[in-house]
Scaffold this active site. Structure first.
Site, PDB file in Angstrom:
ATOM      1  N   VAL A 441       0.601  -1.134   0.104  1.00 36.29           N
ATOM      2  CA  VAL A 441      -0.390  -0.078  -0.153  1.00 36.29           C
ATOM      3  C   VAL A 441       0.770   1.430  -0.130  1.00 36.29           C
ATOM      4  O   VAL A 441       0.470   1.889  -0.535  1.00 36.29           O
ATOM      5  CB  VAL A 441      -1.176   0.459   1.401  1.00 36.29           C
ATOM      6  CG1 VAL A 441      -1.498   1.235   1.182  1.00 36.29           C
ATOM      7  CG2 VAL A 441      -1.867  -0.815   1.308  1.00 36.29           C
ATOM      8  N   ALA A 442       1.791   1.221   0.745  1.00 37.19           N
ATOM      9  CA  ALA A 442       2.947   2.630   1.231  1.00 37.19           C
ATOM     10  C   ALA A 442       3.882   2.504   1.829  1.00 37.19           C
ATOM     11  O   ALA A 442       4.192   0.759   1.916  1.00 37.19           O
ATOM     12  CB  ALA A 442       1.959   3.712   1.837  1.00 37.19           C
ATOM     13  N   GLU A 444       7.229   4.361   3.399  1.00 43.46           N
ATOM     14  CA  GLU A 444       7.806   5.643   4.382  1.00 43.46           C
ATOM     15  C   GLU A 444       9.455   6.203   4.161  1.00 43.46           C
ATOM     16  O   GLU A 444      10.061   6.267   4.325  1.00 43.46           O
ATOM     17  CB  GLU A 444       7.744   5.193   5.251  1.00 43.46           C
ATOM     18  CG  GLU A 444       8.816   4.113   6.092  1.00 43.46           C
ATOM     19  CD  GLU A 444       8.773   2.935   6.329  1.00 43.46           C
ATOM     20  OE1 GLU A 444       7.127   2.128   5.529  1.00 43.46           O
ATOM     21  OE2 GLU A 444       9.141   2.221   6.849  1.00 43.46           O
ATOM     22  N   ASN A 445       8.886   6.271   2.394  1.00 45.68           N
ATOM     23  CA  ASN A 445      11.226   6.804   2.160  1.00 45.68           C
ATOM     24  C   ASN A 445      10.725   7.949   2.725  1.00 45.68           C
ATOM     25  O   ASN A 445      10.048   8.484   2.408  1.00 45.68           O
ATOM     26  CB  ASN A 445      10.936   6.349   0.478  1.00 45.68           C
ATOM     27  CG  ASN A 445      10.618   4.804   0.295  1.00 45.68           C
ATOM     28  OD1 ASN A 445      11.683   3.624   0.648  1.00 45.68           O
ATOM     29  ND2 ASN A 445      10.452   4.435  -0.680  1.00 45.68           N
ATOM     30  N   HIS A 468       0.089   7.347   8.529  1.00 47.72           N
ATOM     31  CA  HIS A 468       1.444   6.128   9.680  1.00 47.72           C
ATOM     32  C   HIS A 468       2.465   6.371   8.084  1.00 47.72           C
ATOM     33  O   HIS A 468       3.387   5.997   9.227  1.00 47.72           O
ATOM     34  CB  HIS A 468       0.713   4.584   8.730  1.00 47.72           C
ATOM     35  CG  HIS A 468       1.360   3.789   9.355  1.00 47.72           C
ATOM     36  ND1 HIS A 468       1.282   3.107  10.545  1.00 47.72           N
ATOM     37  CD2 HIS A 468       2.485   3.139   8.618  1.00 47.72           C
ATOM     38  CE1 HIS A 468       2.265   2.422  10.752  1.00 47.72           C
ATOM     39  NE2 HIS A 468       2.533   1.923   9.515  1.00 47.72           N
ATOM     40  N   GLU A 469       2.125   6.677   7.760  1.00 51.87           N
ATOM     41  CA  GLU A 469       4.122   7.042   6.966  1.00 51.87           C
ATOM     42  C   GLU A 469       4.938   7.939   7.180  1.00 51.87           C
ATOM     43  O   GLU A 469       5.488   8.169   7.666  1.00 51.87           O
ATOM     44  CB  GLU A 469       3.795   7.048   5.485  1.00 51.87           C
ATOM     45  CG  GLU A 469       3.365   6.002   4.751  1.00 51.87           C
ATOM     46  CD  GLU A 469       3.877   4.259   5.161  1.00 51.87           C
ATOM     47  OE1 GLU A 469       5.233   4.039   5.179  1.00 51.87           O
ATOM     48  OE2 GLU A 469       2.790   3.660   4.849  1.00 51.87           O
ATOM     49  N   HIS A 472       6.195   7.283  10.331  1.00 50.21           N
ATOM     50  CA  HIS A 472       7.620   6.493  10.544  1.00 50.21           C
ATOM     51  C   HIS A 472       8.748   7.502  11.047  1.00 50.21           C
ATOM     52  O   HIS A 472      10.060   7.397  10.590  1.00 50.21           O
ATOM     53  CB  HIS A 472       7.521   5.877   9.311  1.00 50.21           C
ATOM     54  CG  HIS A 472       6.718   4.003   9.288  1.00 50.21           C
ATOM     55  ND1 HIS A 472       7.751   3.405   9.759  1.00 50.21           N
ATOM     56  CD2 HIS A 472       5.746   3.904   9.020  1.00 50.21           C
ATOM     57  CE1 HIS A 472       6.729   2.427   9.940  1.00 50.21           C
ATOM     58  NE2 HIS A 472       6.000   2.690   9.433  1.00 50.21           N
ATOM     59  N   GLU A 491       7.060  -0.017  13.913  1.00 52.09           N
ATOM     60  CA  GLU A 491       5.800  -0.605  13.825  1.00 52.09           C
ATOM     61  C   GLU A 491       4.979  -0.584  14.423  1.00 52.09           C
ATOM     62  O   GLU A 491       3.671   0.085  14.088  1.00 52.09           O
ATOM     63  CB  GLU A 491       4.963  -2.046  12.395  1.00 52.09           C
ATOM     64  CG  GLU A 491       5.952  -2.203  11.091  1.00 52.09           C
ATOM     65  CD  GLU A 491       6.176  -1.209   9.914  1.00 52.09           C
ATOM     66  OE1 GLU A 491       4.697   0.141  10.676  1.00 52.09           O
ATOM     67  OE2 GLU A 491       6.555  -1.233   9.141  1.00 52.09           O
TER      68      GLU A 491
END
Length: 835
Positions: A441-442, A444-445, A468-469, A472, A491
């Site tokens: 889905v995604a 977090e770069n 959520h990202e 992170h 997480e």
């Protein structure tokens, strides 16, 4: 992208909280993280070196589905004279050459020369032309012209042509190849295994080691081969401002490590001194790499230009570039990327520029990150600003939708997160929407969140996944789990922080609703896996050879969240716990930690709790939280969400009550069109848990909701269609076909194919796949083929004649292949697949 400073101070804590936070922050400068155990998922000798910086020169070759790269590692040894450097690599990476050169103190990053500026790699020299042994060793795959001595970095630049790149110098004695160091055992055998000698063929009478490439003059002349067709060489580094110095070609060996990688052993000069910087230069090509996803134009929305993206989590980036592929090692990086005309390139970096004259993109990440967070995407992408430090990138046809849904929101979320956890450290927070082939889905770069474009139609899921990202950025990127066995440290903390942000932004009721939805999924997964399953531990034991990505499950997220929530309740005040987390980030930012670091910091921050021995409270011991299998030892109080969850529970009870006619009449009076998405999916998930349902119930459900659900987002529609499939409700089966014909995303196809293949609809699944496979990414096609093969191999009730398919179905779909780890009972819908 221009880097923008955003190190704004969050509002200071008051009274004793401020004093505690200041004390914890002051201690950060003197306290180092607890040393992590060796990473069994990494073959690298990272404990023997300090990685100071890595530089990448990358050329994207979409027509060949190939990446040509040059990697320059700036390292220093931590002990005298290590015999070898071991990196994580992958069979997809074909190493052309390895070389050593000293690094000058304060030397600026190198630049790179790209084809066609470089001459094509010539055919390998004959035995008469080669003055000495080959400067590299290769895996036992037979002769490969691309793996012969690299003429750009070879030992004898004056053997037939002058050196093209004086910055790399030349060998001072062209008549004698350098003596390779012998790779014997290292004195500390607990830290580094013995390496067999990687020397030339000293005795032609002895049978050669098949793992090493034969020297052309070893007394066994090679059979002449036809000249290889010229191919563009990988990029070549130049070191501006550095005095010319000798290059030192190095021997190397590639060996199997696991099914997800290889070990690359590179010999080193024997005179290396501790803490003296040096460069290792590796030139390579990578094709068919798990980390690099090449998309033909037809797999994009625009259908006009090729697209490529990388996905490094957990251990895939070793197929992108050789590296210390462990979260315990962090470093800064820079990159120069050449791409086809008209292709926009982005990377997870704090600074970027496009050099129009050279036609290359340049990137620099000024903060240390682990290898898995080095990310690249390239395609027909256009930007739009959505805030003072944020923009979205998307294909042109998606840009207005992405902008309208996120304008102003990201800055709001960042500001709330800064108030809770301290300054945002990464400069910009940009988002790039990827085609449906993105496998999760995604991701977090740093500076550049990757997210699947399919999520755009589900507003609440879009909000939760991006928040959520955002979380992170503090938990996972700034402070990282040192081993994959403790992914909950990233997480679980990110999920807790995400819910603190949503509580501050959207209220406690919405947060409790989303939490109830996720905890329902956690208990569903627990029921399927069993309470004694070891993957339900927070500290999972990673056995050698097991891919860490297999440990990604809802326990990592939700059981980890429950433990962090429990810690916050011990404080008695979420704001007080926020102050602790702010101090924890300040203390450990840009490092990697283990659970002991978090828990020791917690008890030191709250000495009164330490005195009460809360870590050993009966039944809730910290050690038990970490190492017990099964559900969380305690779950959060979600009563503040009852205004949203109670209607869901009421409606579900009505549909499962007797008599059905009276219950259905009462249920039809509840208007779910005004519900939030998370209410509707929670209701449908509970119907899924109860499936198969009586046919009369499914028929009445369809009559009441099917048309309404057709107009809702894909997160809702897929759940209704799973109910249709699990209950063999044929009147709505055409909607399943229509949905699969319109979807190219793993998240919306795999669950339906898994359900179809566990019941009486296997031939229907095969027919739909046969008609739609051309629109799917090859990786997704392969996964669905394996699901189909597994389903067709298992006995099941005969399919209805009306669904029979033609007999000319491609044979490749029916091959007896070992399927991937796809359990039909545990659908991807049951797992939070955002990273």
């Amino acid at each position: 992208m221009a880097a923008q400073c955003c190190c704004r101070k969050g509002p200071g804590a008051a009274g004793p909280e401020a004093a505690a936070a200041a004390a914890a922050a002051a201690a950060a400068a003197t306290v180092a993280p607890v040393a992590a155990a060796p990473d069994v998922a990494s073959a690298a000798s990272s404990q023997l070196f300090r990685l100071r910086h890595l530089q990448l020169g990358l050329e994207l070759r979409p027509a060949a589905r190939e990446l040509a790269g040059c990697l320059v590692l700036e390292l220093c040894a931590l002990r005298p004279g290590p015999p070898a450097l071991v990196l994580d690599a992958h069979p997809a990476v074909r190493l052309h050459s390895a070389a050593y050169r000293p690094a000058a103190p304060g030397q600026p990053p190198c630049s790179f020369a790209f084809a066609p500026d470089l001459a094509p790699s010539p055919a390998p020299p004959s035995s008469a032309e080669c003055p000495g042994p080959a400067p590299c060793c290769t895996p036992p795959r037979g002769p490969d012209p691309a793996e012969q001595p690299d003429p750009e970095l070879g030992p004898c630049p004056d053997a037939g042509r002058p050196p093209d790149h004086p910055a790399l110098g030349h060998c001072p004695d062209a008549d004698r190849p350098p003596d390779p160091p012998e790779l014997g055992p290292y004195p500390d055998t607990d830290r580094l295994p013995d390496y067999p000698a990687l020397g030339p063929c000293h005795d032609a009478d002895q049978p050669p080691d098949p793992a090493l490439e034969l020297c052309p003059d070893a007394g066994q002349p090679l059979e002449p081969e036809p000249p290889a067709a010229p191919s563009p060489p990988p990029p070549l580094p130049t070191f501006p401002g550095a005095p010319p110095g000798p290059c030192h070609p190095l021997l190397f060996r590639v060996e199997p490590f696991t099914d997800y990688g290889s070990s690359l052993t590179i010999s080193l000069p024997g005179a290396l001194q501790p803490h003296q910087p040096f460069h290792i230069v590796l030139r390579y090509t990578s094709s068919d790499a798990p980390a690099i996803w090449w998309l033909d134009p037809e797999l994009t929305y625009s259908n006009s230009k090729p697209f490529v993206f990388t996905q490094g989590h957990s251990v895939c980036n070793r197929s992108f570039f050789p590296c210390f592929d462990t979260p315990a090692v962090k470093c800064t990086y820079s990159a120069t990327v050449k791409a086809p005309a008209g292709v926009q390139v982005l990377m997870s970096a704090t600074q970027s520029a496009y050099l129009e004259k050279e036609g290359v993109y340049q990137f620099h990440m000024e903060y240390p990150v682990p290898a898995y967070l080095v990310a690249l995407v390239a395609g027909e992408l256009v930007p739009a600003d959505i805030g003072p430090r944020s923009r979205v990138w998307a294909e042109p046809c998606l840009l207005s939708t992405a902008t309208s849904k996120l304008s102003g929101l990201v800055e709001q979320w960042l500001s709330v997160a800064e108030k809770l956890y301290g300054p945002y450290l990464w400069g910009r927070y940009d988002i790039v929407f990827l085609p449906p082939s993105f496998p999760i889905v995604a991701m977090e770069n740093p500076c550049l969140t990757f997210i699947i474009s399919s999520i755009l139609e589900s507003d609440e899921f879009l909000i939760i996944d991006i928040i959520h990202e955002v979380a992170h950025s503090w938990f996972g990127n700034a402070v990282t789990n040192a081993t994959w066995e403790e992914m909950w440290l990233s997480e679980g903390l990110a999920t807790y922080a995400q819910r603190r942000i949503t509580t501050e932004t959207y209220g406690a009721a919405f947060t409790c609703l989303e939490t109830a939805f996720r905890l329902d999924a956690l208990h569903r997964q627990m029921k399927l896996l069993g309470e004694d399953n070891p993957v339900s531990k927070l500290q999972v034991k990673l056995e050698p050879g097991v891919n860490p990505s297999n440990l990604m499950n809802l326990f990592t997220y939700e059981k980890g969240y429950c433990f962090v929530y429990y810690l916050s309740q011990l404080c008695g005040d979420p704001q007080h716990f926020d102050s602790f987390l702010r101090a924890y980030v300040e203390k450990y930012k840009f490092t990697s930690v283990v659970a002991q670091d978090l828990l020791d910091s917690f008890l030191n921050f709250f000495p009164e709790l330490k005195e009460q021995s809360v870590d050993s409270k009966a039944g809730l011991e910290f050690e038990r939280w970490l190492n017990a299998t099964g559900p969380p030892l305690a779950e959060p109080d979600l009563s503040q969400g009852s205004s949203l969850t109670r209607p869901v529970e009421t409606l579900f009870r009505l549909w499962t009550a007797e008599p059905l006619e009276q219950a259905a009449a009462s249920a039809s009076s509840i208007d779910i069109s005004k519900w939030k998405t998370f209410q509707t999916v929670l209701f449908l998930d509970r119907l899924l848990d109860g499936s198969p349902l009586p046919q009369e119930v499914v028929m009445r459900l369809s009559k009441c909701y099917s048309s309404l659900l057709d107009s809702m987002n894909a997160e809702i529609r897929i759940r209704w269609l799973q109910i249709v499939v699990r209950n063999d409700y044929y009147p709505d089966l055409y909607k399943v076909r229509r949905f699969l014909e319109s979807q190219m995303s793993r998240m919306y196809t795999i669950p339906l194919y898994e359900d179809l293949c566990t019941g009486a609809l296997k031939s229907f699944a095969l027919e739909v796949f046969y008609q739609t496979q051309g629109r799917l990414h090859p990786n997704l096609r392969k996964t669905i083929q394996q699901i189909l093969a597994q389903g067709l191999a298992s006995p099941a009730p005969s399919d209805p004649p009306a669904l029979a398919i033609a007999t000319d179905t491609p044979a490749l779909l029916l091959e007896d292949k070992p399927p991937e780890a796809t359990n039909g009972a545990i659908s991807l819908r049951d797992v939070n697949v955002s990273a």
